[in-house]
Design an enzyme around this catalytic site. Structure first.
Site, PDB file in Angstrom:
ATOM      1  N   GLY A 179      27.904  50.460  20.275  1.00 55.29           N
ATOM      2  CA  GLY A 179      28.741  49.405  19.693  1.00 55.29           C
ATOM      3  C   GLY A 179      28.549  49.397  18.187  1.00 55.29           C
ATOM      4  N   GLY A 212      30.041  46.497  16.240  1.00 56.17           N
ATOM      5  CA  GLY A 212      30.586  45.220  15.777  1.00 56.17           C
ATOM      6  C   GLY A 212      29.502  44.393  15.099  1.00 56.17           C
ATOM      7  N   LYS A 227      31.574  34.380  11.499  1.00 54.17           N
ATOM      8  CA  LYS A 227      30.294  34.632  10.825  1.00 54.17           C
ATOM      9  C   LYS A 227      30.491  35.274   9.446  1.00 54.17           C
ATOM     10  CE  LYS A 227      27.557  35.116  15.044  1.00 54.17           C
ATOM     11  NZ  LYS A 227      26.597  35.934  15.798  1.00 54.17           N
TER      12      LYS A 227
HETATM   13  P1  NAP Z   1      32.431  42.546  18.181  1.00 53.43           P
HETATM   14  O1  NAP Z   1      32.100  42.413  16.749  1.00 53.43           O
HETATM   15  O2  NAP Z   1      33.782  42.154  18.666  1.00 53.43           O
HETATM   16  O3  NAP Z   1      32.167  44.094  18.623  1.00 53.43           O
HETATM   17  C1  NAP Z   1      32.412  44.536  19.931  1.00 53.43           C
HETATM   18  C2  NAP Z   1      31.924  45.961  20.089  1.00 53.43           C
HETATM   19  O4  NAP Z   1      32.083  46.333  21.455  1.00 53.43           O
HETATM   20  C3  NAP Z   1      32.716  46.966  19.270  1.00 53.43           C
HETATM   21  O5  NAP Z   1      31.860  47.979  18.864  1.00 53.43           O
HETATM   22  C4  NAP Z   1      33.754  47.465  20.289  1.00 53.43           C
HETATM   23  O6  NAP Z   1      34.221  48.771  20.036  1.00 53.43           O
HETATM   24  C5  NAP Z   1      32.912  47.504  21.538  1.00 53.43           C
HETATM   25  N1  NAP Z   1      33.726  47.432  22.752  1.00 53.43           N
HETATM   26  C6  NAP Z   1      34.481  46.394  23.184  1.00 53.43           C
HETATM   27  N2  NAP Z   1      35.089  46.700  24.358  1.00 53.43           N
HETATM   28  C7  NAP Z   1      34.717  47.976  24.640  1.00 53.43           C
HETATM   29  C8  NAP Z   1      35.017  48.850  25.711  1.00 53.43           C
HETATM   30  N3  NAP Z   1      35.807  48.486  26.729  1.00 53.43           N
HETATM   31  N4  NAP Z   1      34.481  50.078  25.699  1.00 53.43           N
HETATM   32  C9  NAP Z   1      33.669  50.473  24.686  1.00 53.43           C
HETATM   33  N5  NAP Z   1      33.354  49.685  23.647  1.00 53.43           N
HETATM   34  C10 NAP Z   1      33.868  48.441  23.632  1.00 53.43           C
HETATM   35  O7  NAP Z   1      31.423  41.703  19.076  1.00 53.43           O
HETATM   36  P2  NAP Z   1      29.868  41.443  18.797  1.00 53.43           P
HETATM   37  O8  NAP Z   1      29.701  40.132  18.140  1.00 53.43           O
HETATM   38  O9  NAP Z   1      29.279  42.639  18.171  1.00 53.43           O
HETATM   39  O10 NAP Z   1      29.339  41.267  20.294  1.00 53.43           O
HETATM   40  C11 NAP Z   1      29.183  42.372  21.152  1.00 53.43           C
HETATM   41  C12 NAP Z   1      28.623  41.898  22.493  1.00 53.43           C
HETATM   42  O11 NAP Z   1      27.343  41.319  22.296  1.00 53.43           O
HETATM   43  C13 NAP Z   1      29.473  40.804  23.162  1.00 53.43           C
HETATM   44  O12 NAP Z   1      29.459  41.023  24.550  1.00 53.43           O
HETATM   45  C14 NAP Z   1      28.755  39.524  22.828  1.00 53.43           C
HETATM   46  O13 NAP Z   1      28.964  38.525  23.802  1.00 53.43           O
HETATM   47  C15 NAP Z   1      27.307  40.006  22.825  1.00 53.43           C
HETATM   48  N6  NAP Z   1      26.465  39.176  21.965  1.00 53.43           N
HETATM   49  C16 NAP Z   1      25.424  38.544  22.548  1.00 53.43           C
HETATM   50  C17 NAP Z   1      24.595  37.754  21.785  1.00 53.43           C
HETATM   51  C18 NAP Z   1      23.432  37.062  22.425  1.00 53.43           C
HETATM   52  O14 NAP Z   1      22.977  36.035  21.928  1.00 53.43           O
HETATM   53  N7  NAP Z   1      22.916  37.605  23.494  1.00 53.43           N
HETATM   54  C19 NAP Z   1      24.825  37.605  20.402  1.00 53.43           C
HETATM   55  C20 NAP Z   1      25.908  38.279  19.843  1.00 53.43           C
HETATM   56  C21 NAP Z   1      26.729  39.055  20.646  1.00 53.43           C
HETATM   57  P3  NAP Z   1      35.436  49.032  19.010  1.00 53.43           P
HETATM   58  O15 NAP Z   1      34.826  48.951  17.662  1.00 53.43           O
HETATM   59  O16 NAP Z   1      35.914  50.368  19.379  1.00 53.43           O
HETATM   60  O17 NAP Z   1      36.441  47.935  19.267  1.00 53.43           O
END
Ligand code: NAP
Length: 294
Positions: free
Chosen positions: A132, A134, A70
């Site tokens: 979070g 990310g 993205k």
């Molecule tokens: P990302 O950019 O990879 O960010 C992941 C976030 O989760 C970071 O803040 C990371 O912390 C944290 N994290 C990962 N594992 C962790 C753990 N074991 N304990 C605590 N924190 C943890 O991913 P993203 O795009 O933001 O997506 C985040 C989530 O939202 C995913 O599960 C994704 O599938 C979901 N999502 C859903 C939709 C939807 O349409 N419903 C859309 C987008 C995303 P650190 O910074 O410390 O690594």
């Protein structure tokens, strides 16, 4: 029927095999009788630029972009809407064949706001907790800033990322977004928040996340709004706790289908109606539960 004039739209990312976007978009295409097809392509980052240019030169109508591209695509498009500019994240591209330019959009922000608006969430009076930091958290926080909420606390495992968000999002007042180092203190911000959004994979249906919750077991979620970005399973431990304690709950599936509807509108000029969105949402939910039973 697919023919020589059929428009092509596609998802690009890595991985894309798990994605529900082809099912959602092809459902909309059929529903609104568009002469179009939606496909998915997975490739490594070294081929991203070539793939993007290839899609444009081949005359694709547009693209959806998922993890981890993205931000990279945000740097490749010719023009961006204001949300894509501020979040530095493009999830939808429309190719303008006449002008020979690419336009980048971010529909994640509005896809997040819409289900809360539908539940009449009172934005201006609200204190929000985002867990979070990310890509998803950035879209959520930007949506909250647009809605002029009272306070945004951000908690993340890696503290540096929260500081970076605060630096990147210049807000008024400038302390609108505050870091929250610990969410485990009794009587802390989890209790004060009106809306809690889980933007981590915690709760997802994989071994390392399934049995965990992003908030402490002891907190009480009564009367709060709980938005879990995770949608597989739909009933995460967080959602189960929220329902038990009398919170309003929204699942990641609502974001998924709403952001998809907004992308469809960008390409084809038709915003799928609410009943169409509900229909595909229920089909995806059935699909998820069928896969689990296998
Ligand atoms: P990302 O950019 O990879 O960010 C992941 C976030 O989760 C970071 O803040 C990371 O912390 C944290 N994290 C990962 N594992 C962790 C753990 N074991 N304990 C605590 N924190 C943890 O991913 P993203 O795009 O933001 O997506 C985040 C989530 O939202 C995913 O599960 C994704 O599938 C979901 N999502 C859903 C939709 C939807 O349409 N419903 C859309 C987008 C995303 P650190 O910074 O410390 O690594």
């Amino acid at each position: 029927m697919i023919g020589a004039k059929t428009s092509v739209v596609a998802l690009i990312g890595n991985p894309v095999g798990h994605s529900h976007s082809p099912a959602i978009q092809n459902f909309f295409i059929k529903k609104y009788s568009m002469d179009a097809v939606y496909l998915a392509f997975e490739f490594s980052e070294k081929n991203l630029k070539k793939a993007f240019n290839g899609a444009e030169k081949l005359g694709f109508a547009g693209l959806n972009v998922t993890m981890p591209y993205k931000e990279k695509i945000s740097g490749m498009v010719d023009k961006k809407d204001s949300i894509a500019r501020v979040t530095n994240s493009v999830n939808t591209v429309k190719f303008d064949k006449k002008k020979e330019i690419s336009n980048g959009f971010n529909t994640d922000v509005m896809g997040f706001l819409k289900p809360l608006d539908k539940k009449n969430f009172n934005w201006t009076e609200s204190r929000c907790l985002v867990i979070g930091a990310g890509g998803a958290a950035r879209s959520v926080i930007y949506g909250m800033v647009l809605k002029k909420v009272k306070k945004i606390w951000v908690h993340n495992r890696t503290k540096e990322k929260v500081r970076k968000i605060i630096k990147d999002f210049k807000t008024h007042p400038d302390n609108l977004i505050e870091p929250l180092d610990s969410i485990n203190e009794p009587g802390g911000k989890v209790d004060d928040a009106d809306l809690i959004v889980n933007c981590t994979p915690i709760g997802m249906n994989i071994e390392s996340y399934r049995n965990f919750m992003p908030v402490p077991e002891k907190c009480n979620l009564k009367d709060k709004f709980i938005f879990d970005m995770v949608y597989d399973p739909v009933e995460t431990l967080l959602i189960k706790k929220a329902i038990r304690e009398g919170a309003e709950v929204i699942s990641g599936i609502d974001l998924l289908v709403n952001q998809a509807g907004l992308s469809f509108e960008i390409w084809f000029g038709i915003l799928p109606e609410d009943n169409c969105i509900e229909d595909i949402k229920n089909r995806i939910l059935m699909d998820i539960s069928k896969k689990r039973l296998k």
